[in-house]
Enzyme design. Structure first.
Site, PDB file in Angstrom:
ATOM      1  CD  GLU A 116       1.369 -26.055  -1.365  1.00 47.82           C
ATOM      2  OE1 GLU A 116       1.478 -27.260  -1.676  1.00 47.82           O
ATOM      3  OE2 GLU A 116       0.489 -25.615  -0.587  1.00 47.82           O
ATOM      4  CD  GLU A 183      -2.673 -28.637  -7.087  1.00 50.94           C
ATOM      5  OE1 GLU A 183      -3.220 -29.688  -6.703  1.00 50.94           O
ATOM      6  OE2 GLU A 183      -1.545 -28.269  -6.674  1.00 50.94           O
TER       7      GLU A 183
END
Length: 269
Positions: A116, A183
């Site tokens: 991430e 996201e």
């Protein structure tokens, strides 16, 4: 076994405008079912934490836990591209620990890893890919940063945040990432990122303009409402498997209580 889906196939899908799906799996039976359904990419996500292990979020998940579940999925999905999700703490300390963790994922049967963030993560992506380990990026609402965000909040609403996400996406591609998850961001931003990259974007709560979509399998089969109580806005239930499980268990318990199971047909003679 030979992998029938590779990162080259995903690149070709992007070039040819063919959308594809990615789903999560944490165990052998789910991996078998996703393989039967011809899902090309399976993510062994750190969402394992709040979907399987009962944690409040993904932060407590360890590499040991991830590798345990990665091995099970690898045994059940010989033809999909398998992506192992780097858990919190496995790469924050720097390149050396990140490479070790990524290597452990490949030894466990994964074909790529996901991590991430942008910024300083870009250098890690470059260093990991230079060592022959494919990397999937992840931008926007990155769950491991839940404390920094002050909760699970949509990202990329301000001009500065939009520019940062777009710049990070381009940087991840240049660093060697083969795909990037987008996201929890506005649809138009995800569309802009998708149009700016030659690598596939995989959306989750980022609108329909990404090259692919990913959801947690438990969300789409109606398990989540029974375990965590509610679905995120971007998820949809495609089958009420959770209700069917509860009904089947109730029916079994009732049959046992009534003495109708096991019957003669289910007994040995």
């Amino acid at each position: 076994m030979t992998v029938t889906v590779t990162i080259r196939d995903l690149a070709a899908a992007k070039r040819e405008g063919r959308r594809f799906a990615m789903l999560t799996a944490y165990d052998w039976p789910t991996a078998r079912l996703l393989t039967e359904a011809a899902i090309p990419v399976i993510l062994v996500g750190d969402s394992l934490g709040d979907n399987v292990l009962g944690y409040a979020n993904t932060l407590p998940v360890t590499m040991e836990e991830m590798l345990h579940h990665a091995r099970a999925v690898a045994r059940g999905a010989p033809s999909a591209l398998l992506v192992g999700d780097m858990p919190f703490g496995s790469y924050q300390a720097g390149c050396e620990s990140a490479v070790v963790a990524a290597t452990d994922f490949l030894k466990a049967g994964m074909h790529a890893i996901k991590l991430e963030g942008g910024g300083w993560v870009v250098d890690l992506v470059a260093r990991i890919t230079q060592r022959g380990i494919p990397v999937m990026g992840h931008l926007g609402l990155t769950p491991q940063s839940v404390n920094a965000f002050g909760g699970m909040r949509v990202q990329g609403r301000s001009d500065d945040a939009r520019e940062r996400i777009l710049a990070d996406a381009v940087a991840l591609e240049r660093a060697g990432a083969f795909a990037v998850v987008l996201e929890g961001m506005p649809r138009d931003l995800a569309g802009q990122v998708t149009a700016s990259l030659a690598i596939p974007t995989i959306g989750i709560g980022a609108g329909p303009d990404c090259d692919a979509q990913v959801l947690v399998t438990y969300d789409i089969i109606g398990i989540t409402q029974h375990t965590r109580g509610s679905l995120p806005k971007f998820a949809r239930v495609f089958a009420e498997v959770g209700d069917q499980v509860v009904g089947a268990v109730q029916s079994f318990a009732a049959a046992v209580g009534e003495g109708t199971f096991p019957d003669d047909a289910h007994s040995f003679h």
